[in-house]
Design an enzyme around this catalytic site. Sequence first.
Site, PDB file in Angstrom:
ATOM      1  CE  LYS A   1      41.866  32.791  41.082  1.00  0.00           C
ATOM      2  NZ  LYS A   1      42.264  31.266  41.648  1.00  0.00           N
ATOM      3  CB  VAL A   2      43.987  39.171  42.025  1.00  0.00           C
ATOM      4  CG1 VAL A   2      43.608  40.040  43.104  1.00  0.00           C
ATOM      5  CG2 VAL A   2      44.435  37.929  42.631  1.00  0.00           C
ATOM      6  N   GLY A   3      42.764  40.621  39.226  1.00  0.00           N
ATOM      7  CA  GLY A   3      42.608  42.059  38.838  1.00  0.00           C
ATOM      8  C   GLY A   3      41.354  41.887  38.134  1.00  0.00           C
TER       9      GLY A   3
ATOM     10  N   GLY B   1      48.809  43.638  39.448  1.00  0.00           N
ATOM     11  CA  GLY B   1      48.983  42.170  40.035  1.00  0.00           C
ATOM     12  C   GLY B   1      48.621  41.154  39.032  1.00  0.00           C
ATOM     13  CB  SER B   2      47.530  37.462  39.293  1.00  0.00           C
ATOM     14  OG  SER B   2      46.482  37.653  39.917  1.00  0.00           O
TER      15      SER B   2
ATOM     16  CD  GLU C   1      48.887  49.643  34.495  1.00  0.00           C
ATOM     17  OE1 GLU C   1      49.243  48.842  33.524  1.00  0.00           O
ATOM     18  OE2 GLU C   1      48.391  50.882  34.220  1.00  0.00           O
TER      19      GLU C   1
END
Length: 486
Positions: free
Chosen positions: A235-237, A232-233, A254
């Site tokens: 920021k969330v990662g 995912g993104s 990833e």
Amino acid sequence: MSSYFTDLAQQYIDGKWRPGTGSWDIIDFNPYDGEKLASITIATVEEVDDAYRAAARVQKQWAATNAYARRSVFEKVLRLVEEREAEISEILVAEAGGTFGKAAFELHLAKEFLRESIHLSLRPEGRILPSPIDGKENRVYREPVGVVGVISPFNVPFLLSLKSVAPALALGNGVVLKPHQNTPIAGGTVIAKLFEDAGLPPGLLNVVVTDIAEIGDAFLEHPVPRVISFTGSDKVGRHVATVAASHFKRSIIELGGNSAFVVLDDADVDYAVDAAVFSRFVHQGQVCMAANRILVDRSLADEFTEKFVAKVRTLKAGDPRDPQTAIGPVINSQQAEAVTGAVEQAIAEGATALLHGTTTDNLVEPSVLAGLPTDSPLLQQEVFGPVAFINTFDGEEEALRIANDTPYGLSGAVHTADVERGVAFAKQIVTGMFHVNDATVHDEPIVPFGGEKNSGVGRLNGETTLEAFTTTKWISVQHGRSGFPF
């Protein structure tokens, strides 16, 4: 197709299809026409716990199952995907907004990854290592980690769920999958149905459709999973990796990219144009490996730009169900607004709009912009939509500097008449993957896939998948008698 959305709009926990018990529903919309596809009552923290506990309960018996017997499940899943390819394609087009061509590409790769998972079942090997102590035998066993939590994205939902779920199961683990809220069927429950019909033991694979607003970090913090696989993104990662590390869990992260597509002064311009257009506009640019920056040697800039714009003009934007469509909708209105805003920002910063597409609901037509100032923040971020930035450089050294001037490092490509020049160039780019005389978008089952810098941590595919979803255990055997100091 409609029956698929009706039948699969549930949670799949401990081998049973059941509604969630949360206080609200996730509404699954077609991003092109806004049609309501399904309504799914979200899973609660208690249901996430049920899913993880079920996977842990069944996993030990699954790990002890003969690897050849485990392999047969994946052979059946592969056959089922082949038999249901038309239906899965329709789900991908309706739910993710991709064209049928993109769906065919995704399913082709998914089948290749399933074939690799069949072989992965037999891949784990132990070792016997020498010891400096007389009579001692050192055995190193490779074992499943136990249970893996998988969080998948909306852009390539079927493939990117499957490429963690299938190998984790093949290697003897249990799995709990949380698909993206925009693609709960294509990225989640359709996969559960395939494995259920293939005879996977109930409880081993669970799918929870939920939202962080309901469960917080429960999916990450739960004591059962030992590995979290997230796509995912950034920021969330970053948050996922931080929470996982704080609970001593391994994470495979990833994330997004800001890939450079570099055209050196000796490149085949026509071929480079074809590769660049695909690299930028495949699936509306909603691909982490997409060419976010197109860098062209000044000596070729006019010719390349003219041909690039001409080719992009031929890309039809519209209904993804139309075989002639190349550009379908972006996934939702927030994404459409973000992409449109990026175009307006680029123009405000001084870029020239060589092609300025319009936005209608979630359908964003292609835009091509040239001369974006080198200090623009847009060149430092991932623009997840059908927008191309073309910038020029003077000589290879400047191309290297610009290509590396990004917080990301996922993929990229360089075009040149001299293959070894291209390889030498690629070696100097700080990135997990780079391609000579090809597109930026590639994924193959046995080649390590992953990024550097803000593009992630860890690798998947082939041997790296084996490392991701297994662990090693040292058992020593003393055949004689050890001596002790007291």
